[in-house]
Enzyme design. Sequence first.
Site, PDB file in Angstrom:
ATOM      1  N   GLU A   1       0.827  -1.199   0.000  1.00 46.06           N
ATOM      2  CA  GLU A   1       0.000   0.000   0.000  1.00 46.06           C
ATOM      3  C   GLU A   1       0.861   1.249   0.000  1.00 46.06           C
ATOM      4  O   GLU A   1       1.965   1.269   0.550  1.00 46.06           O
ATOM      5  CB  GLU A   1      -0.934   0.001   1.224  1.00 46.06           C
ATOM      6  CG  GLU A   1      -1.948  -1.128   1.156  1.00 46.06           C
ATOM      7  CD  GLU A   1      -2.895  -1.177   2.349  1.00 46.06           C
ATOM      8  OE1 GLU A   1      -3.929  -1.865   2.225  1.00 46.06           O
ATOM      9  OE2 GLU A   1      -2.618  -0.554   3.396  1.00 46.06           O
TER      10      GLU A   1
ATOM     11  N   CYS B   1       3.582   8.705   0.524  1.00 41.50           N
ATOM     12  CA  CYS B   1       4.098   7.793   1.544  1.00 41.50           C
ATOM     13  C   CYS B   1       4.211   6.423   0.874  1.00 41.50           C
ATOM     14  O   CYS B   1       3.193   5.825   0.512  1.00 41.50           O
ATOM     15  CB  CYS B   1       3.161   7.746   2.745  1.00 41.50           C
ATOM     16  SG  CYS B   1       3.666   6.579   4.015  1.00 41.50           S
TER      17      CYS B   1
ATOM     18  N   CYS C   1       6.869  -6.555   6.792  1.00 38.47           N
ATOM     19  CA  CYS C   1       7.945  -5.840   7.478  1.00 38.47           C
ATOM     20  C   CYS C   1       8.863  -6.817   8.193  1.00 38.47           C
ATOM     21  O   CYS C   1       8.410  -7.854   8.688  1.00 38.47           O
ATOM     22  CB  CYS C   1       7.379  -4.832   8.486  1.00 38.47           C
ATOM     23  SG  CYS C   1       8.653  -3.749   9.198  1.00 38.47           S
TER      24      CYS C   1
ATOM     25  N   CYS D   1       7.364  -4.137  15.634  1.00 38.65           N
ATOM     26  CA  CYS D   1       6.761  -3.107  16.476  1.00 38.65           C
ATOM     27  C   CYS D   1       5.319  -3.505  16.810  1.00 38.65           C
ATOM     28  O   CYS D   1       4.514  -3.765  15.912  1.00 38.65           O
ATOM     29  CB  CYS D   1       6.782  -1.758  15.762  1.00 38.65           C
ATOM     30  SG  CYS D   1       8.437  -1.231  15.284  1.00 38.65           S
TER      31      CYS D   1
ATOM     32  N   CYS E   1       2.062  -1.482  15.386  1.00 39.34           N
ATOM     33  CA  CYS E   1       1.949  -1.227  13.941  1.00 39.34           C
ATOM     34  C   CYS E   1       1.275  -2.394  13.245  1.00 39.34           C
ATOM     35  O   CYS E   1       1.672  -3.554  13.418  1.00 39.34           O
ATOM     36  CB  CYS E   1       3.343  -0.991  13.358  1.00 39.34           C
ATOM     37  SG  CYS E   1       3.341  -0.666  11.586  1.00 39.34           S
TER      38      CYS E   1
ATOM     39  N   CYS F   1      -0.839   6.674   9.689  1.00 40.60           N
ATOM     40  CA  CYS F   1       0.428   6.113  10.128  1.00 40.60           C
ATOM     41  C   CYS F   1       0.211   4.867  10.986  1.00 40.60           C
ATOM     42  O   CYS F   1      -0.550   4.879  11.942  1.00 40.60           O
ATOM     43  CB  CYS F   1       1.179   7.179  10.923  1.00 40.60           C
ATOM     44  SG  CYS F   1       2.923   6.861  11.048  1.00 40.60           S
TER      45      CYS F   1
END
Length: 346
Positions: free
Chosen positions: A94, A107, A114, A118, A121, A339
């Site tokens: 995305e 962005c 990933c 974290c 997230c 975010c």
Amino acid sequence: MEINKKDIRALTKEQLREFFVKNGDKAFRGNQVYEWLWQKSAHTFGDMSNISKETRQMLEDNFVINHIKVDQMQRSNDGTIKNAVRLHDDLIVESVLIPTKTRTTACVSSQVGCSLDCKFCATARLKRMRNLNPDEIYDQVVAIDNESRLYHSRPLSNIVFMGMGEPLMNYNNVIKAIDKITSPEGLGMSPKRIVVSTSGVPKMIKKMADDDVKFKLAVSLHSAIDEVRTSIMPFNATFPLNDLREALQYWYAKTKNRITYEYVVWDGINDKRKDVDALVEFCKFAPSKVNIIEYNPIDDGKFQQAQSKAIDMYVAVLESNHITVTVRRSRGKDIDAACGQLANKT
């Protein structure tokens, strides 16, 4: 027998020139094709209108253009646009267009999923499938530039590597993409309008400094106390704050560029005076700016936006210590484009 065609955008301009010479054509033909691929973002060889039909067929026989496809585009009430981008192997990432009155920012993602863990997230909950290639990063920027022109009547002005993935875990491809984005033979954007955001990989931050990169650096910090940071960003146990600080000192000594810290304040996690005092201490070694970012829930009760009095405390203490601070309101929350929310929900 089907030959295994090479992705043409993996070739340098010199390799393209050599290909044409080897096939009995002039070297300058490679320049023409390179321009179509990078300046004009051709999706197919058929788009290359100043090249003969026979030459286009030869390219078709030998190469592919693994162009991305915007599978789904969602538009937020605030003008933010989220793209679900399908890659040539059907994986999805995305990217987001964030408009303000003065600029439009892309962005972009650098990995499918990933590498890091974290806990706050949504992207971290996805398994890392692979790194994005330079052209796949580049294509996200081109798609958002086109949307910026179409929906906001102006070209893209800024790029942030804050989408899916840890950019420094895909360093070589990110650097190659930025080279193409900033090259006069590509999009010709200024590197000063590009920010690479990292959760903090000390060795790679030092490498960026040694490589004399011209883009800006942001660090997703969220706590300057090791125990707290490790509890929300477990990889901090491998890359502790002392190592991160040393790498950032090295970065600043080499580049003289101010460091931006991205920082979310959560209720009951990092909302005490000791947390902001530790942040002030961490910031002291170099000119810095703190962006306090509004938290965007990912259906997890543990992480909740801190109360406004905690945010006010952060701002007051940072400003009294002459540290620049801004409070950022999230955009695109209604389409899960804010975010920390990118997780292929579309």
